[in-house]
Design a protein around this motif. Structure first.
Motif, short mmCIF file in Angstrom:
data_model
loop_
_atom_site.label_atom_id
_atom_site.label_comp_id
_atom_site.label_asym_id
_atom_site.label_seq_id
_atom_site.Cartn_x
_atom_site.Cartn_y
_atom_site.Cartn_z
N LEU A 230 0.83 -0.99 0.08
CA LEU A 230 -0.03 -0.10 0.07
C LEU A 230 0.70 1.30 0.06
O LEU A 230 1.60 1.51 0.85
N ARG A 231 0.86 2.02 -1.08
CA ARG A 231 1.39 3.24 -1.15
C ARG A 231 0.62 4.52 -0.93
O ARG A 231 -0.36 4.57 -1.54
N VAL A 232 0.71 5.18 -0.01
CA VAL A 232 0.22 6.48 0.51
C VAL A 232 0.66 7.75 0.00
O VAL A 232 2.03 7.91 0.52
N GLU A 233 0.23 8.57 -0.70
CA GLU A 233 0.70 9.45 -1.12
C GLU A 233 -0.43 10.56 -0.94
O GLU A 233 -1.32 10.44 -1.50
N PHE A 234 0.17 11.91 -0.02
CA PHE A 234 -0.81 12.88 0.18
C PHE A 234 -0.09 14.11 0.24
O PHE A 234 0.91 13.89 0.47
N THR A 235 -0.95 15.03 0.13
CA THR A 235 -0.44 16.48 0.63
C THR A 235 -1.16 17.27 1.54
O THR A 235 -2.46 17.23 1.54
N ALA A 236 -0.58 17.81 2.44
CA ALA A 236 -1.17 18.57 3.67
C ALA A 236 -0.44 19.60 3.92
O ALA A 236 0.80 19.76 4.28
N GLY A 237 -1.12 20.77 3.70
CA GLY A 237 -0.29 22.05 4.19
C GLY A 237 0.95 22.48 3.13
O GLY A 237 1.54 23.00 3.30
N GLY A 238 0.38 22.19 2.04
CA GLY A 238 1.29 22.39 0.98
C GLY A 238 2.49 21.54 0.86
O GLY A 238 3.39 21.44 0.16
N GLN A 239 2.81 20.59 1.75
CA GLN A 239 3.97 19.54 1.66
C GLN A 239 3.48 18.30 1.57
O GLN A 239 2.16 17.73 1.73
N GLN A 240 4.27 17.41 0.62
CA GLN A 240 3.97 16.09 0.14
C GLN A 240 4.39 14.91 1.14
O GLN A 240 5.40 15.55 1.87
N TYR A 241 3.72 14.17 1.31
CA TYR A 241 3.95 12.70 2.25
C TYR A 241 4.02 11.69 1.31
O TYR A 241 3.09 11.64 0.59
N PHE A 242 4.86 10.51 2.08
CA PHE A 242 4.60 9.43 1.29
C PHE A 242 4.84 8.33 2.49
O PHE A 242 5.88 8.40 3.22
N LEU A 243 4.26 7.32 2.31
CA LEU A 243 4.31 6.12 3.05
C LEU A 243 3.99 4.87 2.30
O LEU A 243 3.27 4.81 1.51
N GLU A 244 4.74 3.90 2.44
CA GLU A 244 4.72 2.50 1.90
C GLU A 244 4.51 1.63 2.85
O GLU A 244 5.34 1.53 3.85
N LYS A 245 3.40 0.75 2.72
CA LYS A 245 3.33 -0.44 3.95
C LYS A 245 2.93 -1.90 3.23
O LYS A 245 2.20 -1.52 2.24
N GLU A 246 3.87 -2.70 3.64
CA GLU A 246 3.15 -3.99 3.33
C GLU A 246 2.22 -4.70 3.82
O GLU A 246 2.24 -4.63 5.30
N LEU A 247 1.10 -5.14 3.37
CA LEU A 247 0.00 -5.74 3.98
C LEU A 247 -0.09 -7.50 3.40
O LEU A 247 -0.22 -7.54 2.02
N SER A 248 -0.35 -8.35 4.14
CA SER A 248 -0.65 -9.57 3.99
C SER A 248 -2.12 -10.01 4.07
O SER A 248 -2.57 -10.13 5.22
N ILE A 249 -2.90 -10.08 3.11
CA ILE A 249 -4.38 -10.30 3.06
C ILE A 249 -4.78 -11.58 3.03
O ILE A 249 -4.07 -12.22 2.04
#
Length: 157
Positions: free
Chosen positions: A138-157
């Protein structure tokens, strides 16, 4: 006087050498055939464009790691849902982004969803009932307050 000739002995070495070459050529042909049948897709179609944006991504990752509290990603197998929760520092800001569900074993299963957390704390829940079992990134890319953020997390479903 005629001397009796002894029968000539035939040696098998020429035949053995020819057989070895034929077997080796057959093995190489088989290996080439197997290599041609193997599906070798790139992980993503825009691999090179992603590589060019690598520095920006690393800055976003560092910014995400520097948050006062981590972005929480929790998978509840019993309820078949994923919960994403932003830290309180970002709760008062307008947050927009994308969630990229990435399946390393099959590119055809990849998909994107909008990331729009709401409420206090800023949270978004997603159902996993339609996801194929296995490893997902799961790659989460988001913008908050004009700043970009990124998080990658592995999930086993």
């Amino acid at each position: 006087m005629v001397t009796p000739t002894s029968p000539q002995k035939r040696t098998i070495w020429p035949y053995a050498i020819i057989a070895a070459f034929v077997l080796f050529a057959g093995y190489i042909g088989y290996m080439v055939q197997q290599a041609m049948r193997t599906n070798v897709d790139l992980v993503s179609t825009d691999y090179y464009e992603q590589e060019l944006a690598y520095q920006q991504r690393m800055e976003s990752v560092a910014r995400t790691a520097a948050l006062p509290a981590p972005v929480q990603v929790a998978y509840d197998a019993a309820a078949q849902r994923i919960t994403l929760e932003l830290p309180a520092a970002l709760a008062q800001q307008t947050v927009q982004g994308t969630l990229h569900f990435f399946r390393p074993s099959d590119q055809k299963l990849d998909f994107r969803l909008p990331f729009t957390p709401a409420g206090t704390p800023a949270r978004q829940q997603l159902s996993t009932s339609k996801l194929q079992p296995g490893l997902w990134r799961l790659r989460v890319e988001f913008t908050a307050g004009g700043q970009q953020y990124f998080l990658e997390k592995e999930l086993s479903i």
